[in-house]
Design an enzyme around this catalytic site. Structure first.
Site, short mmCIF file in Angstrom:
data_model
loop_
_atom_site.label_atom_id
_atom_site.label_comp_id
_atom_site.label_asym_id
_atom_site.label_seq_id
_atom_site.Cartn_x
_atom_site.Cartn_y
_atom_site.Cartn_z
N CYS A 93 38.59 31.94 33.04
CA CYS A 93 40.26 32.91 33.80
C CYS A 93 41.46 32.90 32.92
CB CYS A 93 39.60 32.94 34.86
SG CYS A 93 40.06 31.56 35.85
N GLU A 136 32.59 39.03 37.09
CA GLU A 136 33.75 38.22 37.80
C GLU A 136 34.63 38.16 37.17
OE1 GLU A 136 35.06 35.17 39.87
OE2 GLU A 136 33.26 35.30 38.66
N ARG A 182 38.69 38.68 44.12
CA ARG A 182 38.37 38.25 43.21
C ARG A 182 38.30 39.97 42.59
NH1 ARG A 182 39.05 33.69 40.70
NH2 ARG A 182 36.60 33.85 39.58
#
Length: 191
Positions: A93, A136, A182
């Site tokens: 990320c 996710e 998230r």
């Protein structure tokens, strides 16, 4: 993570090195150095390696063998992936996170930023698609900067036959003592 509490009958040093070469797993994750070929050549010539080197080879091989790690996702042959009902997936990320550099996750980047697209590649090529996928990542993936690429990613999943559900969830609402948003996407094969 490294299966230290589980026993393993180790294959030969040569076989362990061949496993690590096929998985393309780095010895040093900061430099992404993958010296297994050189070690194998050296071992074949000299018939030995330093004991400390053999211990590292054993430790990483054990983790790969016991966790069934297929290695570098960009190199995985989809034909070796077993059929599954549930696939969980994400990618680094740092390039999406507000604390990161904000480079996004374009497929053209050919770096860790493009790893999100490897799942799409594998889904196109596997013999049987998983029934459920849970994806996710950080909440910034859902902001105006990254949403157009996220929408392309979602469209690819829909083109592969998945129905999508997504939302931003905060960990504090699920018993975690921190305010942590998230992004979750659940893809279900079929309607």
């Amino acid at each position: 993570l490294h299966c230290e509490d589980r026993e393993l009958n180790y294959p030969s040093v040569e076989k362990m090195l061949e496993i690590l070469i096929s998985c393309n797993i780095a010895l040093d994750f900061k430099t992404r150095l993958v010296p297994w070929n050189k070690m194998l050549e050296s071992y074949k010539k000299k018939g030995k390696l330093a004991p400390r080197t053999i211990e590292r080879i054993k430790r990483i091989s054990k983790a790969c063998l016991l966790t069934k790690n297929y290695g570098d996702i960009s190199k995985i042959n989809p034909l070796i992936i077993p059929d599954m009902d549930l696939c969980t997936y994400s990618f680094p990320c740092q390039d999406i996170s507000l604390a990161g550099k904000g480079k996004g996750f374009s497929i053209e980047s050919e770096s860790r930023r493009s790893l999100g697209w490897e799942m799409i590649r594998l889904l196109r090529e596997v013999q049987e698609k998983p029934k459920y996928i849970v994806f996710e990542n950080v909440s910034a993936i859902f902001n105006n900067t990254h949403r157009p690429i996220l929408n392309l990613f979602k469209r690819d999943l829909e083109d592969l036959g998945y129905t999508l559900y997504n939302d931003l969830l905060n960990a504090k609402h699920y018993g975690i003592p921190q305010n942590r948003n998230r992004y979750f996407l659940v893809a279900i094969l079929g309607k």
